[in-house]
Design an enzyme around this catalytic site. Structure first.
Site, PDB file in Angstrom:
ATOM      1  N   GLU A  98       0.947  -1.050  -0.008  1.00  0.00           N
ATOM      2  CA  GLU A  98      -0.078  -0.107   0.222  1.00  0.00           C
ATOM      3  C   GLU A  98       0.976   1.295   0.028  1.00  0.00           C
ATOM      4  OE1 GLU A  98      -2.397   1.482  -0.812  1.00  0.00           O
ATOM      5  OE2 GLU A  98      -3.842   1.629   0.697  1.00  0.00           O
ATOM      6  N   ASP A  99       0.243   2.360  -0.433  1.00  0.00           N
ATOM      7  CA  ASP A  99       1.275   3.599  -0.515  1.00  0.00           C
ATOM      8  C   ASP A  99       1.158   4.164   0.799  1.00  0.00           C
ATOM      9  OD1 ASP A  99      -1.542   4.264  -0.506  1.00  0.00           O
ATOM     10  OD2 ASP A  99      -1.358   5.579  -2.185  1.00  0.00           O
ATOM     11  N   ASP A 102      -3.238   5.884   6.395  1.00  0.00           N
ATOM     12  CA  ASP A 102      -3.819   7.239   7.200  1.00  0.00           C
ATOM     13  C   ASP A 102      -4.948   6.650   8.208  1.00  0.00           C
ATOM     14  OD1 ASP A 102      -4.323   9.949   6.979  1.00  0.00           O
ATOM     15  OD2 ASP A 102      -5.955   9.591   5.799  1.00  0.00           O
ATOM     16  N   PHE A 151      -0.941  16.260   4.093  1.00  0.00           N
ATOM     17  CA  PHE A 151      -1.198  15.932   2.709  1.00  0.00           C
ATOM     18  C   PHE A 151      -0.301  15.640   1.694  1.00  0.00           C
ATOM     19  CE2 PHE A 151      -3.469  14.719  -1.199  1.00  0.00           C
ATOM     20  CZ  PHE A 151      -4.552  13.957  -0.590  1.00  0.00           C
ATOM     21  N   ASP A 158      -1.834  10.784  -5.171  1.00  0.00           N
ATOM     22  CA  ASP A 158      -2.363  11.820  -5.800  1.00  0.00           C
ATOM     23  C   ASP A 158      -3.331  12.729  -5.120  1.00  0.00           C
ATOM     24  OD1 ASP A 158      -4.616   9.935  -5.132  1.00  0.00           O
ATOM     25  OD2 ASP A 158      -5.853  10.956  -6.756  1.00  0.00           O
ATOM     26  N   ARG A 164       0.741  11.978  -9.546  1.00  0.00           N
ATOM     27  CA  ARG A 164       1.163  10.884  -9.123  1.00  0.00           C
ATOM     28  C   ARG A 164       2.665  10.683  -9.803  1.00  0.00           C
ATOM     29  NH1 ARG A 164      -3.072   7.721  -7.378  1.00  0.00           N
ATOM     30  NH2 ARG A 164      -4.998   7.778  -8.262  1.00  0.00           N
TER      31      ARG A 164
HETATM   32  P1  IMP Z   1      -7.169   5.278   5.073  1.00  0.00           P
HETATM   33  O1  IMP Z   1      -7.895   4.171   4.714  1.00  0.00           O
HETATM   34  O2  IMP Z   1      -7.636   6.456   5.751  1.00  0.00           O
HETATM   35  O3  IMP Z   1      -5.949   4.494   5.602  1.00  0.00           O
HETATM   36  O4  IMP Z   1      -6.589   5.854   3.620  1.00  0.00           O
HETATM   37  C1  IMP Z   1      -5.629   5.242   2.742  1.00  0.00           C
HETATM   38  C2  IMP Z   1      -5.981   5.828   1.489  1.00  0.00           C
HETATM   39  O5  IMP Z   1      -6.266   7.151   1.682  1.00  0.00           O
HETATM   40  C3  IMP Z   1      -4.513   5.610   0.833  1.00  0.00           C
HETATM   41  O6  IMP Z   1      -4.495   4.636   0.012  1.00  0.00           O
HETATM   42  C4  IMP Z   1      -4.455   6.700   0.078  1.00  0.00           C
HETATM   43  O7  IMP Z   1      -4.965   6.676  -1.421  1.00  0.00           O
HETATM   44  C5  IMP Z   1      -5.414   7.899   0.550  1.00  0.00           C
HETATM   45  N1  IMP Z   1      -4.676   8.845   1.486  1.00  0.00           N
HETATM   46  C6  IMP Z   1      -4.421   9.055   2.688  1.00  0.00           C
HETATM   47  N2  IMP Z   1      -3.566   9.980   2.911  1.00  0.00           N
HETATM   48  C7  IMP Z   1      -3.064  10.639   1.845  1.00  0.00           C
HETATM   49  C8  IMP Z   1      -2.304  11.448   1.203  1.00  0.00           C
HETATM   50  O8  IMP Z   1      -1.558  12.390   2.306  1.00  0.00           O
HETATM   51  N3  IMP Z   1      -2.170  11.875   0.099  1.00  0.00           N
HETATM   52  C9  IMP Z   1      -2.691  11.113  -0.949  1.00  0.00           C
HETATM   53  N4  IMP Z   1      -3.583  10.156  -0.680  1.00  0.00           N
HETATM   54  C10 IMP Z   1      -3.843   9.881   0.759  1.00  0.00           C
HETATM   55 MG    MG Z   2      -4.662   4.085  -2.058  1.00  0.00          MG
END
Ligand code: IMP
Ligand code: MG
Length: 181
Positions: A98-99, A102, A151, A158, A164
């Site tokens: 995963e990238d 969050d 962010f 993105d 990206r």
């Molecule tokens: P989570 O479910 O809140 O942990 O979110 C994960 C997804 O939110 C990641 O796979 C990203 O696609 C997106 N995301 C969360 N933070 C960022 C950020 O700082 N920049 C870009 N995408 C983010």
């Molecule tokens: Mg993602």
């Protein structure tokens, strides 16, 4: 009107050096057996291609599409599978790639979904982790970098599908544009 500014947070060189370290560690942790690397589309694509090539072992690669965010910076809290895997996970060692983690909502959900497919083991590799933002518990075995609550874009990440292909990871800042007279 607000103007956007990009500030480099993690340079391309630092990203690549850290991925080599993660590759070494993962190769040692999985000396034998089938390793299924699952890339979470689309943000993890760049990390996936570099991480798999940093490994000193064979891997299977597969892709899964998940959507949690809309077009902006805030999560809807809803998780939707937009593309499922092609290969069965039964009996396999699975590594989710995963990238960024969050809120943890996406990975917490995904761990439950994939666990039902009877893998032998399942772990997570995430390039970035924002621990301050966590709403759901997620154990990430391989973290590239912990970052503050800002962010970020670039290297796969993105904002409304933009940025990206930046080589560095940058903070997206909004600054007030000079007032025109
Ligand atoms: P989570 O479910 O809140 O942990 O979110 C994960 C997804 O939110 C990641 O796979 C990203 O696609 C997106 N995301 C969360 N933070 C960022 C950020 O700082 N920049 C870009 N995408 C983010
Ligand atoms: Mg993602």
């Amino acid at each position: 009107m607000a103007e956007t500014n990009l500030r480099v947070l993690i340079s391309a060189d630092k990203i690549q050096a850290r991925i080599l370290e993660l590759g070494d560690k993962i190769s040692k942790d999985y000396p034998t057996g089938n390793l299924h690397m699952i890339c979470i589309l689309k943000g993890a694509v760049f990390f996936m291609t570099d991480l798999t090539r940093a490994l000193k072992r064979d891997v299977l690669i597969d892709f899964m599409g998940i959507s949690t965010y809309g077009r902006g910076k805030t999560s809807s809290g809803e998780v939707k599978v937009t593309k499922d895997l092609d290969i069965s996970l039964e009996g396999a060692d699975v590594l989710i790639v995963e990238d960024i983690v969050d809120s943890g909502i996406t990975l917490n959900y995904l761990m439950h979904v994939l666990d039902q497919r009877k893998p032998r083991s399942i772990r997570i590799a995430a390039l970035l982790d924002k621990p301050e933002r966590r709403l759901r518990p997620v154990h990430v075995s391989y973290v590239g970098f912990e970052i503050p609550d800002e962010f970020v874009v670039g290297y796969g990440l993105d904002y409304a599908e933009k940025y990206r292909n930046l080589r560095d990871i940058c903070v997206l800042e909004e600054s007030a544009a000079p007032v025109s007279v």
